[in-house]
Each structure stands twice: as structure tokens, then as C-alpha cells.
Motif scaffolding. Structure first.
Motif, PDB file in Angstrom:
ATOM      1  N   PRO A 191      19.621  28.253 129.119  1.00  0.00           N
ATOM      2  CA  PRO A 191      20.386  28.493 130.354  1.00  0.00           C
ATOM      3  C   PRO A 191      19.604  28.129 131.607  1.00  0.00           C
ATOM      4  N   GLN A 192      18.243  28.212 131.528  1.00  0.00           N
ATOM      5  CA  GLN A 192      17.446  27.836 132.717  1.00  0.00           C
ATOM      6  C   GLN A 192      17.674  26.367 133.052  1.00  0.00           C
ATOM      7  N   LEU A 193      17.664  25.503 132.003  1.00  0.00           N
ATOM      8  CA  LEU A 193      17.866  24.080 132.258  1.00  0.00           C
ATOM      9  C   LEU A 193      19.320  23.788 132.610  1.00  0.00           C
ATOM     10  N   ASP A 194      20.233  24.554 132.039  1.00  0.00           N
ATOM     11  CA  ASP A 194      21.639  24.373 132.400  1.00  0.00           C
ATOM     12  C   ASP A 194      21.822  24.672 133.883  1.00  0.00           C
ATOM     13  N   ALA A 195      21.165  25.747 134.353  1.00  0.00           N
ATOM     14  CA  ALA A 195      21.265  26.092 135.776  1.00  0.00           C
ATOM     15  C   ALA A 195      20.659  24.972 136.616  1.00  0.00           C
ATOM     16  N   ALA A 196      19.521  24.422 136.174  1.00  0.00           N
ATOM     17  CA  ALA A 196      18.893  23.328 136.913  1.00  0.00           C
ATOM     18  C   ALA A 196      19.824  22.107 136.933  1.00  0.00           C
ATOM     19  N   ALA A 197      20.467  21.858 135.800  1.00  0.00           N
ATOM     20  CA  ALA A 197      21.345  20.689 135.691  1.00  0.00           C
ATOM     21  C   ALA A 197      22.582  20.827 136.577  1.00  0.00           C
ATOM     22  N   ARG A 198      22.933  22.050 136.895  1.00  0.00           N
ATOM     23  CA  ARG A 198      24.140  22.279 137.706  1.00  0.00           C
ATOM     24  C   ARG A 198      23.800  22.589 139.164  1.00  0.00           C
ATOM     25  N   SER A 199      22.541  22.344 139.555  1.00  0.00           N
ATOM     26  CA  SER A 199      22.120  22.750 140.903  1.00  0.00           C
ATOM     27  C   SER A 199      22.756  21.901 141.993  1.00  0.00           C
ATOM     28  N   GLY A 200      23.304  20.750 141.608  1.00  0.00           N
ATOM     29  CA  GLY A 200      23.871  19.861 142.619  1.00  0.00           C
ATOM     30  C   GLY A 200      22.951  18.682 142.918  1.00  0.00           C
ATOM     31  N   ASP A 201      21.669  18.836 142.600  1.00  0.00           N
ATOM     32  CA  ASP A 201      20.702  17.740 142.751  1.00  0.00           C
ATOM     33  C   ASP A 201      20.603  17.066 141.383  1.00  0.00           C
ATOM     34  N   PRO A 202      20.919  15.760 141.302  1.00  0.00           N
ATOM     35  CA  PRO A 202      20.860  15.131 139.971  1.00  0.00           C
ATOM     36  C   PRO A 202      19.458  15.163 139.359  1.00  0.00           C
ATOM     37  N   SER A 203      18.415  15.245 140.185  1.00  0.00           N
ATOM     38  CA  SER A 203      17.048  15.221 139.640  1.00  0.00           C
ATOM     39  C   SER A 203      16.699  16.546 138.985  1.00  0.00           C
ATOM     40  N   LEU A 204      16.405  16.461 137.704  1.00  0.00           N
ATOM     41  CA  LEU A 204      16.019  17.665 136.958  1.00  0.00           C
ATOM     42  C   LEU A 204      14.633  18.134 137.379  1.00  0.00           C
ATOM     43  N   LEU A 205      13.748  17.176 137.687  1.00  0.00           N
ATOM     44  CA  LEU A 205      12.391  17.563 138.110  1.00  0.00           C
ATOM     45  C   LEU A 205      12.451  18.384 139.390  1.00  0.00           C
ATOM     46  N   ARG A 206      13.226  17.919 140.362  1.00  0.00           N
ATOM     47  CA  ARG A 206      13.294  18.660 141.630  1.00  0.00           C
ATOM     48  C   ARG A 206      13.924  20.031 141.415  1.00  0.00           C
ATOM     49  N   SER A 207      14.968  20.082 140.587  1.00  0.00           N
ATOM     50  CA  SER A 207      15.638  21.373 140.345  1.00  0.00           C
ATOM     51  C   SER A 207      14.696  22.336 139.641  1.00  0.00           C
ATOM     52  N   CYS A 208      13.902  21.811 138.694  1.00  0.00           N
ATOM     53  CA  CYS A 208      12.968  22.691 137.980  1.00  0.00           C
ATOM     54  C   CYS A 208      11.835  23.139 138.901  1.00  0.00           C
ATOM     55  N   ARG A 209      11.387  22.238 139.770  1.00  0.00           N
ATOM     56  CA  ARG A 209      10.357  22.642 140.742  1.00  0.00           C
ATOM     57  C   ARG A 209      10.889  23.779 141.616  1.00  0.00           C
ATOM     58  N   ALA A 210      12.135  23.635 142.062  1.00  0.00           N
ATOM     59  CA  ALA A 210      12.724  24.684 142.913  1.00  0.00           C
ATOM     60  C   ALA A 210      12.823  25.991 142.127  1.00  0.00           C
ATOM     61  N   GLN A 211      13.173  25.871 140.843  1.00  0.00           N
ATOM     62  CA  GLN A 211      13.294  27.080 140.007  1.00  0.00           C
ATOM     63  C   GLN A 211      11.928  27.769 139.865  1.00  0.00           C
TER      64      GLN A 211
END
Ligand SMILES: Cc1cc2nc3c(=O)[nH]c(=O)nc-3n(C[C@H](O)[C@H](O)[C@H](O)COP(=O)(O)OP(=O)(O)OC[C@H]3O[C@@H](n4cnc5c(N)ncnc54)[C@H](O)[C@@H]3O)c2cc1C
Length: 497
Positions: A191-211
């Protein structure tokens, strides 16, 4: 089967962790309980003597950053017995070498590219491909765009390339449930990666950094609410412990649960063969394998999904089909003791994951005596390893007898760690069809199954619902009890329904 309004009598099907927790909460809520268990009480939680110590046969730790297992330990007054792994770093075996998994990742998705480069896990091309994620546009099949659940593997391969999936993400996620990221639900398993994938930013790296930045903020509990997996967002060594276990192994949980349910009628050595409406269509009847019938106002079914499915056939046929449709992986756990001088160095790390493409039978090995201080025995000066084989798509171990299997595993351990002497003791546990695999759409199918069951007096709990780990099973069992209108006192007060 009529709807159960706060049952007076209930049947619990299965005496693993989920069944014991359901029985505990029901009986604490004043319900008369019969629990049926054909095999070993504790199910997949078993601890037995090995090389003069108590060593777990299956699960050996639970996640602390979600509340349910820790709260149960508190209720059972086990808090004082909990310890956490002495080592946090883990290895992954790539290219004939053990390499330390770098800090700064969310379930294997690297947020720190410098740390990833320094780990030596990826080739320069593999690293460059991961960095492309920062610029790749969204794809119509991404979770954010499509709106639906997707498989972990194809989505991550598209964003990050194959190498990081093969060498880091698949071993980490597959190590948790012996699964294959190619067919694993992103929403249900990570679910952590699902949340990152749905953050609105297509970049998974940026979403994970924010997480990770949010998780590092003071007072934040990064993964609260997600109980799906037995691994965590990476964090620095000084952070609070991520995992815990009772000193005497998981059997302490089982013993404490059994000790806390003296009023429960345990029918041992029998299985439930059929669940059907009770006399006059009221309540539920469990017919056992010896033909005995047990009538009650409600039942909670905590068996593996491949057993639950047929049991639900007369109660909720669509839910039955959902549970029957869940695939299961099989694994074997080989516990081995070696004289310390006969094995490569295991200090400073908790274990080693082995990617599929390394050509070994072994999927992971846990350095028991490094990971758990209570397993160290200076007088013996030995090392205990708990080594797993088997995962979705690789059941080669099922063709081997115990002697062949042990020989193959020692040969693999030689490649991973270096082995110069035979193990002094070996224990083999085969956990066939033990780990349910959540395919994309799993959470929606489970919600539909629960909706079909809601008007009946039957509930389902266990590993097939919303997490294969211990905390998620505790949660599911408590939610099943609460959904029958039963509340119970805890050491913290009355549990929320
Ligand atoms: C090898 C392995 C390692 C694991 N490691 C970890 C870990 O480190 N951390 C973690 O959090 N989780 C881990 N897990 C998962 C963890 O073990 C489970 O979350 C938990 O034990 C599941 O408990 P359960 O009661 O839901 O299921 P089970 O333990 O499977 O209990 C179900 C029970 O139902 C009984 N049953 C079957 N058929 C019938 C029938 N017809 N009638 C009545 N009863 C029946 C079975 O005999 C069994 O006792 C691991 C699992 C495995 C297999």
C-alpha cells in the motif's frame, strides 16, 4: 442463515493465531465459544527446541509500526518479554557476492540514488534506467491514470527498469510472501507504493522521497494503517525498532492466548467439513469430519483460503469462489546449526535475500544468531541459519526428499556465505500452500465477499484478507468479532467495534 445479533454461542474454525484471537475476543465479550482445530494449536506459529534453544519453525517476528500485534502482546501481558532484532541491515546476493541493501528506499524503491550506486547492486546501465523515472511521463495503465489496482512488476519495470526490480524489489517483496511481483497486487501487498503511485506525480522516486521525508518528520508513524506486509520503509539505525518477537519465540503468543481462553471449548484433532444453516434456518451448524454437529449463533472461519472457500459454499457462494480463487505459494524452512568456524561471517547483518536470477534454490537465509541475541550460545559457539526455499514459479524443492533438499541448501549456502563443514543439526519444515497470493483487484474481491457474508452469521478472518503477517491477522480476527456486535475489555479499556 440469519444475521447474528451479538451471538451467545459461536464456533471458531481453526486454532492458528487468527482463531485464537477470535476466540479470545469473543469469550472476553461474554460469548460461549467452541474452537475446532485438526492439527497443531498455533497453526503457522510454532516454536520448538533446536540445537539446545527455542527456535521458531515459521514466523519469527512481527511488525511494530502497525498497532495490532503489539496491542495484543500488551493485552496478554507479554510486553516485558518482547525483544527486537539486534541487526537491521540485510544482504542481497547478486553476482556471486553479498551486498548490503542500501538505506533510503520504500519497499525496495530507491529514493537515494547515491546510496544505491554505492551498494554495487546495479550496473551503471541499471542505475541510469532507475534515474529515468524522474523524467518519464505517466502511462495510461499507471494506477493514478487507470484508477484501478495493477500488478507490482509491470508497473515498476516500466518506471524503474528491470534490474532494480530483479535485484532488489522482487527479492524484498517476494521474500515476504514467497510471491512473484509479476502477478502481485500493488494496492494489497504494498500500500505504501500504491499511495506513492497515486500521488499525482508520475515519478515514483520523487513520491517515495516525499513519503520518506514525511515519515522522518517528528511524531509521524510512517506505515500506520497498512498491515499488508512484513517489511518496512527503510529508516536509520537510531529509529525505533521495526520488528519484535517474544523472547521464547512465537509459541509464547500461542501459550498466552491459550492461557487466556480457559472457558473456550477446544475440539482438538477434528476438522470442520461443512458449514450450513442451523436448525430452522437460525444460526449456523458446523459438521465435523466425524459427523458431529455443533450449532451456534455465529461462526468465524480462520482457515487457509483454499479451505475457507469450500466451507463457505452453502453460505455465500460468490465469497466461496473468491477464496477458492486465491493462489497459494509453498515454502520450506530449513533451520541449520553450523560451527562458527565452518561458516562465513554473518555478523552485522540479519540475513540475505537471493534474487530469482541468481540461479539458486535458496530464496533467503536469516542469520538467526546475528538477528536474535537470545539465540546466541557462547558455549556452543555456533551459528543458526533459517533458510527458505520455494516461491511462486519455483517449486523445485517439492521434488526433493529431505536429504536431497538439505544437501542442495548447504551447496547454496556455500556459494552465499562459504561453508567448510557439515551442519551439526538440521530441521526441515515444509509449509505447503501456506502463503496466499494477492492478485490485482484482491481488495475489491475481499470487500465484495465480506458484503455477501454481512447479512449472514458467518465471518472470515486470516491471511487471505488484508495482509499475510501477524499484525494483519490479529486485526482481521478482531474486526470479524467486532462485526458480530461483540465488544471486549482490554487493558486499555473497551475495544472499538
Ligand atoms: C514460513 C512462514 C514464515 C512466516 N514468517 C512471518 C513473520 O516472520 N512475520 C509475520 O508477521 N508473519 C509471518 N508469517 C505469516 C504468519 O505465520 C501468519 O500471519 C499467521 O500465523 C497466520 O495465522 P492464521 O491463524 O490466520 O492461519 P494458520 O496459522 O494457517 O491457522 C489456520 C488453522 O486452521 C486449521 N484448519 C485447517 N483446516 C481446517 C478445518 N477444516 N477445520 C478446522 N480447522 C482447520 C489449520 O490446521 C490451522 O491451524 C509466516 C508464514 C510462513 C508460512
Amino acid at each position: 442463515m440469519s444475521e447474528a445479533k451479538r451471538p451467545e454461542r459461536a464456533i471458531v474454525v481453526g486454532g492458528g493465531l487468527s482463531g485464537l484471537v477470535a476466540a479470545l475476543r469473543l469469550s472476553q465479550g461474554g460469548v460461549e465459544v467452541t474452537l475446532v482445530e485438526p492439527d497443531r494449536i498455533g497453526g503457522k506459529l510454532q516454536t520448538s527446541a533446536f540445537a539446545g534453544r527455542l527456535v521458531d519453525e515459521g514466523a519469527d517476528a512481527f511488525l511494530l509500526r502497525v498497532p495490532w500485534a503489539a496491542a495484543l502482546a500488551h493485552d496478554l501481558e507479554l510486553d516485558g518479554e518482547l525483544i527486537s532484532p539486534a541487526e537491521r541491515s540485510a544482504h542481497v546476493f547478486v553476482g556471486g557476492e553479498r551486498r548490503t541493501i542500501p538505506h533510503g528506499h520504500v519497499m525496495g524503491v530507491p529514493a537515494d540514488l547515491d546510496a544505491l550506486a554505492a551498494s554495487g547492486l546495479l550496473s551503471p546501465e541499471g542505475l541510469a534506467r532507475v534515474a529515468e523515472d524522474l523524467h518519464l511521463p505517466a502511462d495510461p495503465t499507471d494506477p493514478h491514470e487507470a484508477g484501478t489496482d495493477v500488478a507490482v512488476g509491470p508497473y515498476l519495470r516500466r518506471r524503474l527498469g528491470d534490474e532494480v526490480v530483479d535485484h532488489l524489489i522482487d527479492p524484498l517483496l517476494g521474500g515476504i510472501n514467497a510471491g512473484d511481483t509479476a502477478t502481485m497486487s500493488l494496492a494489497a501487498v504494498v500500500p505504501q507504493l500504491d499511495a506513492a503511485a497515486r500521488s499525482g506525480d508520475p515519478s515514483l522516486l520523487r513520491s517515495c522521497r516525499a513519503q520518506l521525508a514525511r515519515a522522518a518528520a517528528p511524531g509521524r508513524n510512517p506505515s500506520a494503517g497498512s498491515g499488508a506486509v512484513v517489511a518496512a520503509i527503510d529508516e536509520p539505525a537510531e529509529a525505533p525498532p521495526i520488528f519484535a518477537a517474544p523472547m521464547g519465540g512465537m509459541a509464547r503468543f500461542v501459550d498466552a492466548l491459550v492461557g487466556a481462553i480457559p472457558s473456550v471449548d477446544v475440539v482438538a484433532g477434528r476438522s470442520v467439513a461443512v458449514l450450513e444453516p442451523g436448525p430452522g434456518g437460525r444460526g449456523v451448524r458446523a459438521v465435523l469430519d466425524d459427523g458431529t454437529a455443533i450449532d451456534a449463533d455465529a461462526a468465524i472461519v480462520t482457515t487457509p483460503a483454499h479451505v475457507t472457500g469450500p466451507l463457505l459454499a452453502a453460505v455465500a457462494p460468490d465469497a466461496a469462489a473468491t477464496f477458492l480463487g486465491i493462489d497459494h505459494s509453498s515454502v520450506a524452512m530449513l533451520t541449520m546449526a553450523f560451527a562458527r568456524a565452518d561458516l562465513g561471517d554473518t555478523t552485522g547483518h540479519s540475513g540475505c535475500l537471493v534474487p530469482r536470477d541468481q540461479g539458486l534454490l535458496v530464496t533467503a537465509t536469516s542469520y538467526g544468531t546475528s538477528k536474535w541475541a537470545q539465540l546466541r550460545d557462547p558455549e556452543r559457539d555456533d551459528v543458526i541459519l533459517r533458510t527458505s526455499v520455494g516461491r511462486t514459479g519455483d517449486l523445485r524443492f517439492t521434488d526433493l526428499d529431505d536429504t536431497e533438499l538439505a544437501d542442495e541448501v548447504v551447496a547454496d549456502l556455500d556459494r552465499i556465505l562459504g561453508v567448510t563443514g557439515a551442519p551439526t543439526e538440521v530441521r526441515i519444515g515444509r509449509w505447503m500452500r501456506s502463503l496466499p497470493q494477492y492478485a490485482p483487484g484482491h481488495l475489491e474481491r475481499i470487500a465484495a465477499a465480506e458484503a455477501e457474508l454481512a447479512p449472514t452469521s458467518v465471518r472470515v478472518a486470516g491471511m487471505a484478507l488484508r495482509g499475510v503477517g501477524i499484525p494483519a491477522c490479529v486485526r482481521a480476527a478482531e474486526e470479524a468479532v467486532a462485526s458480530l456486535g461483540v465488544t471486549w475489555p482490554t487493558r486499555r479499556g473497551l475495544a472499538p467495534a
